[in-house]
Design a protein around this motif. Structure first.
Motif, PDB file in Angstrom:
ATOM      1  N   LYS A   1     -98.000 -84.881  24.193  1.00 55.95           N
ATOM      2  CA  LYS A   1     -99.547 -84.973  24.238  1.00 55.95           C
ATOM      3  C   LYS A   1     -99.987 -86.533  24.134  1.00 55.95           C
ATOM      4  N   PRO A   2    -100.769 -86.958  25.382  1.00 58.01           N
ATOM      5  CA  PRO A   2    -100.701 -88.544  25.574  1.00 58.01           C
ATOM      6  C   PRO A   2    -101.232 -89.234  23.947  1.00 58.01           C
ATOM      7  N   ASN A   3    -102.180 -88.806  23.053  1.00 53.81           N
ATOM      8  CA  ASN A   3    -102.558 -89.301  22.094  1.00 53.81           C
ATOM      9  C   ASN A   3    -101.581 -89.348  21.066  1.00 53.81           C
ATOM     10  N   ASN A   4    -100.780 -88.225  21.013  1.00 58.01           N
ATOM     11  CA  ASN A   4     -99.702 -88.330  19.852  1.00 58.01           C
ATOM     12  C   ASN A   4     -98.571 -89.196  20.254  1.00 58.01           C
ATOM     13  N   THR A   5     -98.217 -89.335  21.661  1.00 53.86           N
ATOM     14  CA  THR A   5     -97.296 -90.475  22.156  1.00 53.86           C
ATOM     15  C   THR A   5     -97.837 -91.755  21.665  1.00 53.86           C
ATOM     16  N   LEU A   6     -99.185 -91.961  21.962  1.00 53.41           N
ATOM     17  CA  LEU A   6     -99.457 -93.377  21.621  1.00 53.41           C
ATOM     18  C   LEU A   6     -99.509 -93.696  19.996  1.00 53.41           C
ATOM     19  N   GLY A   7     -99.878 -92.649  19.315  1.00 51.64           N
ATOM     20  CA  GLY A   7     -99.798 -92.817  17.781  1.00 51.64           C
ATOM     21  C   GLY A   7     -98.275 -93.187  17.628  1.00 51.64           C
ATOM     22  N   LEU A   8     -97.418 -92.239  17.986  1.00 52.06           N
ATOM     23  CA  LEU A   8     -95.994 -92.558  17.580  1.00 52.06           C
ATOM     24  C   LEU A   8     -95.629 -93.875  17.995  1.00 52.06           C
ATOM     25  N   HIS A   9     -95.992 -94.636  18.893  1.00 51.01           N
ATOM     26  CA  HIS A   9     -95.669 -95.827  19.318  1.00 51.01           C
ATOM     27  C   HIS A   9     -96.576 -97.082  18.600  1.00 51.01           C
ATOM     28  N   TYR A  10     -97.575 -96.647  18.009  1.00 50.10           N
ATOM     29  CA  TYR A  10     -98.354 -97.486  17.029  1.00 50.10           C
ATOM     30  C   TYR A  10     -97.594 -97.369  15.616  1.00 50.10           C
ATOM     31  N   LEU A  11     -96.997 -96.428  15.580  1.00 49.33           N
ATOM     32  CA  LEU A  11     -96.183 -96.452  14.129  1.00 49.33           C
ATOM     33  C   LEU A  11     -94.871 -97.032  14.385  1.00 49.33           C
ATOM     34  N   ILE A  12     -94.304 -97.009  15.336  1.00 51.85           N
ATOM     35  CA  ILE A  12     -93.115 -97.696  15.719  1.00 51.85           C
ATOM     36  C   ILE A  12     -93.432 -99.154  15.796  1.00 51.85           C
ATOM     37  N   ALA A  13     -94.619 -99.619  16.130  1.00 49.44           N
ATOM     38  CA  ALA A  13     -94.589-101.072  16.375  1.00 49.44           C
ATOM     39  C   ALA A  13     -95.062-101.505  14.851  1.00 49.44           C
ATOM     40  N   LEU A  14     -95.632-100.702  14.120  1.00 46.90           N
ATOM     41  CA  LEU A  14     -95.753-101.452  12.728  1.00 46.90           C
ATOM     42  C   LEU A  14     -94.503-101.622  12.048  1.00 46.90           C
ATOM     43  N   ARG A  15     -93.513-100.518  12.306  1.00 50.51           N
ATOM     44  CA  ARG A  15     -92.253-100.634  11.654  1.00 50.51           C
ATOM     45  C   ARG A  15     -91.432-101.880  12.088  1.00 50.51           C
ATOM     46  N   ARG A  16     -91.611-102.020  13.454  1.00 51.83           N
ATOM     47  CA  ARG A  16     -90.823-103.452  14.025  1.00 51.83           C
ATOM     48  C   ARG A  16     -91.311-104.583  13.756  1.00 51.83           C
ATOM     49  N   LEU A  17     -92.544-104.461  13.440  1.00 54.51           N
ATOM     50  CA  LEU A  17     -93.025-105.848  13.328  1.00 54.51           C
ATOM     51  C   LEU A  17     -93.143-106.246  11.384  1.00 54.51           C
ATOM     52  N   GLY A  18     -92.766-105.197  10.764  1.00 58.75           N
ATOM     53  CA  GLY A  18     -92.715-105.422   9.525  1.00 58.75           C
ATOM     54  C   GLY A  18     -94.167-105.348   9.108  1.00 58.75           C
ATOM     55  N   SER A  19     -95.196-104.652   9.713  1.00 62.60           N
ATOM     56  CA  SER A  19     -96.429-104.827   9.311  1.00 62.60           C
ATOM     57  C   SER A  19     -97.010-104.147   7.893  1.00 62.60           C
ATOM     58  N   ARG A  20     -97.567-104.484   6.987  1.00 56.64           N
ATOM     59  CA  ARG A  20     -98.138-103.856   5.988  1.00 56.64           C
ATOM     60  C   ARG A  20     -99.560-103.126   6.260  1.00 56.64           C
ATOM     61  N   ILE A  21     -99.904-103.089   7.439  1.00 58.38           N
ATOM     62  CA  ILE A  21    -101.210-102.394   7.949  1.00 58.38           C
ATOM     63  C   ILE A  21    -100.912-100.789   7.688  1.00 58.38           C
ATOM     64  N   ARG A  22    -101.626-100.225   7.117  1.00 61.66           N
ATOM     65  CA  ARG A  22    -101.866 -98.746   6.739  1.00 61.66           C
ATOM     66  C   ARG A  22    -102.190 -97.964   8.056  1.00 61.66           C
ATOM     67  N   PRO A  23    -101.410 -96.810   8.534  1.00 61.83           N
ATOM     68  CA  PRO A  23    -101.868 -96.150   9.432  1.00 61.83           C
ATOM     69  C   PRO A  23    -102.571 -94.879   9.196  1.00 61.83           C
ATOM     70  N   LEU A  24    -103.799 -94.530   9.795  1.00 64.39           N
ATOM     71  CA  LEU A  24    -104.445 -93.397   9.685  1.00 64.39           C
ATOM     72  C   LEU A  24    -104.397 -92.557  10.909  1.00 64.39           C
ATOM     73  N   THR A  25    -105.094 -91.486  10.922  1.00 59.91           N
ATOM     74  CA  THR A  25    -105.032 -90.687  12.450  1.00 59.91           C
ATOM     75  C   THR A  25    -106.370 -89.794  12.221  1.00 59.91           C
ATOM     76  N   ILE A  26    -107.041 -89.357  13.000  1.00 56.78           N
ATOM     77  CA  ILE A  26    -107.988 -88.598  13.173  1.00 56.78           C
ATOM     78  C   ILE A  26    -107.873 -87.433  14.391  1.00 56.78           C
ATOM     79  N   THR A  27    -108.191 -86.363  14.275  1.00 53.39           N
ATOM     80  CA  THR A  27    -107.673 -85.026  15.387  1.00 53.39           C
ATOM     81  C   THR A  27    -109.013 -85.194  16.495  1.00 53.39           C
ATOM     82  N   ARG A  28    -108.168 -85.343  17.914  1.00 46.92           N
ATOM     83  CA  ARG A  28    -108.986 -85.232  18.777  1.00 46.92           C
ATOM     84  C   ARG A  28    -109.518 -83.689  18.969  1.00 46.92           C
TER      85      ARG A  28
END
Length: 379
Positions: free
Chosen positions: A127-154
């Motif tokens: 599902k498109p937004n799940n896919t994009l969300g997964l890649h946000y989380l992957i990007a946070l890990r790859r960048l070593g970011s301390r930004i906290r992820p949150l999600t809301i339901t479509r």
């Protein structure tokens, strides 16, 4: 910051220009609007997300990233992102096996992830937004970011849903269809904020909207016709022999038969199981904008955004901007000059080309990046 995906379907031109969309965001409560470079914004989910997260991380002031998802559940998305941020060999091998069966990349990717991460449902990941969300989380890990992820339901309207089935909520895809097929601004009044509708009415009246692929049919065909197959192959996203398929399709185009849908007709002729419509539109975008594989090489993209371009802000955003100028890891740009960095030059060129879709474009439209200061919204 919250991502509400205020973008057109992947590979489609934005309905209105970036300044109009900035006004829309500010009018609905955004405090600071930054431009996502075209090097990232017209990419598949992996690089789109990486560009967005690298920009937020570079501000030094963002502590949370909220994104919409079909599942509304961070748990399984986080579990999937954990092994994927390093892409183990087992995943790469599984992905290649799936691609060799002729699957389009999104399907192959979902199947490879499901095979790697126990408990991951392929259908949910696809599902498109799940896919994009997964890649946000992957990007946070790859960048070593301390930004906290949150999600809301479509809810109520799927990302690709073309029909309107609710009295107040509709997908962007359905709204675009209504605008292009019925040319009815009032017909969308129940589904967009009043401020957004006023901006759309202004842009319509000025001949700057609605912008779609067919507005660029002639200059796009010019690009396709003047390049030999081996030259087309140099453009980003032109892969697996697509250059030859394009050249074979061009003689089959009939402008009369296409009835004003020349680009759509070309895309239909190019489409296969492997070449999805989204993939083809991204490839045509890169050809149209003259973006080569060298311009958008992975090594360049991995460094993240090299600047932060400010498009607009509110009074609260002005305070954020003051803080950001002290904390940002890259230059903060509020005025474009002649010595713009290479990635920003791609944005300037994209603005110029986008203006070709206006009814009566002029020099200030073609070169608006140089003339337009950030939009200041509110008192």
């Amino acid at each position: 910051m919250c991502d509400e995906r205020p973008l057109p379907p992947a590979g489609e031109p934005a309905l209105v220009n970036k300044w109009a969309r900035t006004e829309m965001a500010l009018a609905m409560g955004a405090d600071l609007v930054l431009e996502s470079p075209v090097a990232y914004s017209a990419q598949p989910a992996e690089w789109f997300a990486y560009g967005a997260v690298s920009a937020l991380n570079a501000t030094g002031i963002v502590d949370s990233l909220c994104f919409g998802s079909e599942s509304g559940d961070l748990g399984w998305l986080t579990a999937a992102a954990e092994p994927l941020h390093e892409e183990p060999d087992s995943f790469k091998e599984a992905l290649q096996r799936e691609l060799k069966t002729g699957q389009p990349y999104p399907t192959a990717y979902s199947r490879a992830v499901a095979a790697l991460v126990p408990g991951t449902e392929e259908a949910e990941l696809a599902k498109p937004n799940n896919t994009l969300g997964l890649h946000y989380l992957i990007a946070l890990r790859r960048l070593g970011s301390r930004i906290r992820p949150l999600t809301i339901t479509r809810t109520k309207a799927d990302y690709n849903q073309t029909e309107i089935t609710d009295r107040q909520i509709a997908s962007a895809t359905a709204i675009r269809r209504l605008l292009f097929e019925e040319d009815d601004l009032q017909g969308i009044s129940s589904y967009v904020p009043a401020s957004t509708l006023r901006i759309l009415e202004r842009e319509w009246a000025a001949g700057r909207a609605p912008i779609g692929w067919e507005r660029f049919a002639q200059p796009l065909l010019h690009q396709l016709l003047i390049h030999r197959p081996e030259q087309l192959a140099l453009f980003h996203e032109v892969t697996e022999g697509l250059e030859h398929r394009i050249r074979r399709a061009l003689p089959l185009l009939d402008p009369i038969e296409a009835k004003g849908r020349l680009v759509e007709t070309l895309t239909d002729k190019l489409k296969t199981r492997r070449y999805t419509r989204t993939k083809l539109q991204r490839a045509l975008t890169r050809i149209f904008l003259n973006h080569t594989k060298g311009d958008l090489a992975p090594d360049r993209l991995r460094t993240g955004v090299p600047y932060l371009r400010v498009l607009g802000f509110s009074p609260q955003g002005r305070e954020l901007l003051k803080r950001m100028k002290k904390t940002a890891k890259v230059p903060v740009i509020t005025k474009v000059t002649g010595d713009a960095p290479p990635m920003l030059q791609l944005d300037i060129r994209a603005t110029s080309v986008y203006a070709l879709g206006y009814a009566e474009p002029g020099p200030r439209d073609w070169l608006r990046d140089y003339y337009e200061p950030p939009i200041v919204y509110g008192n």
